[in-house]
Design a protein around this motif. Structure first.
Motif, short mmCIF file in Angstrom:
data_model
loop_
_atom_site.label_atom_id
_atom_site.label_comp_id
_atom_site.label_asym_id
_atom_site.label_seq_id
_atom_site.Cartn_x
_atom_site.Cartn_y
_atom_site.Cartn_z
N GLU A 10 0.84 -1.19 0.00
CA GLU A 10 0.00 0.00 0.00
C GLU A 10 0.88 1.25 0.00
OE1 GLU A 10 -3.09 0.30 2.88
OE2 GLU A 10 -3.39 -1.88 2.88
N ARG A 11 0.38 2.24 -0.69
CA ARG A 11 1.14 3.50 -0.79
C ARG A 11 0.96 4.27 0.52
NH1 ARG A 11 -0.31 8.22 -4.95
NH2 ARG A 11 0.87 9.80 -3.88
N LEU A 12 2.06 4.63 1.11
CA LEU A 12 2.02 5.39 2.35
C LEU A 12 2.42 6.83 2.06
CD1 LEU A 12 3.75 2.86 4.75
CD2 LEU A 12 1.31 3.30 4.48
N ASP A 13 1.46 7.71 2.15
CA ASP A 13 1.74 9.13 1.94
C ASP A 13 2.30 9.72 3.22
OD1 ASP A 13 0.82 9.15 -0.67
OD2 ASP A 13 -1.25 9.53 -0.06
N PRO A 14 3.25 10.64 3.08
CA PRO A 14 3.78 11.29 4.28
C PRO A 14 2.68 12.13 4.92
CG PRO A 14 4.62 12.37 2.32
CD PRO A 14 3.85 11.15 1.87
N PRO A 15 2.77 12.37 6.20
CA PRO A 15 1.75 13.20 6.84
C PRO A 15 1.76 14.61 6.26
CG PRO A 15 3.57 12.77 8.34
CD PRO A 15 3.80 11.94 7.11
N ALA A 16 0.62 15.21 6.20
CA ALA A 16 0.50 16.56 5.64
C ALA A 16 1.27 17.54 6.52
CB ALA A 16 -0.96 16.97 5.56
N ALA A 17 1.98 18.41 5.86
CA ALA A 17 2.75 19.43 6.59
C ALA A 17 1.79 20.49 7.11
CB ALA A 17 3.78 20.06 5.66
N ARG A 18 2.08 20.97 8.26
CA ARG A 18 1.25 22.03 8.83
C ARG A 18 1.73 23.37 8.28
NH1 ARG A 18 0.54 21.61 15.09
NH2 ARG A 18 -0.41 23.58 14.53
N ALA A 19 0.79 24.19 7.89
CA ALA A 19 1.13 25.51 7.38
C ALA A 19 1.64 26.38 8.52
CB ALA A 19 -0.10 26.15 6.75
#
Length: 82
Positions: A10-19
């Motif tokens: 499964e593709r693991l996307d990195p956690p979204a960066a906080r603005a």
């Protein structure tokens, strides 16, 4: 008998960066006068370059004023109407 390839992981996307957040400082009624004082200090420190930039911005204002008096923005926008 050949074995079937295993399914792709499964593709693991990195956690979204906080603005980044901005902290706004409250301005006091004296702050504009402080800025004017700092501008006067700059003017005394380098009068030639201050005069040069002042004349450039003044000339730019005259030029833009002449352009927009000759052809207002509303006249420019009419050519893009459908």
């Amino acid at each position: 008998m050949p074995s079937l390839p295993s399914p792709a992981p499964e593709r693991l996307d990195p956690p979204a960066a906080r603005a980044p957040t901005r902290q706004l400082r409250a301005l006091g009624w004296r702050d504009p006068f402080r800025w004017l004082g700092l501008g006067a200090k700059d003017l005394r420190a380098a009068p030639g370059i201050s005069l040069f930039y002042g004349l450039c911005f003044w000339g730019m204002a005259l030029l833009l004023g002449a352009v927009f008096r000759r052809m207002p923005i509303s006249a420019n926008l009419k050519q893009f109407e459908c």
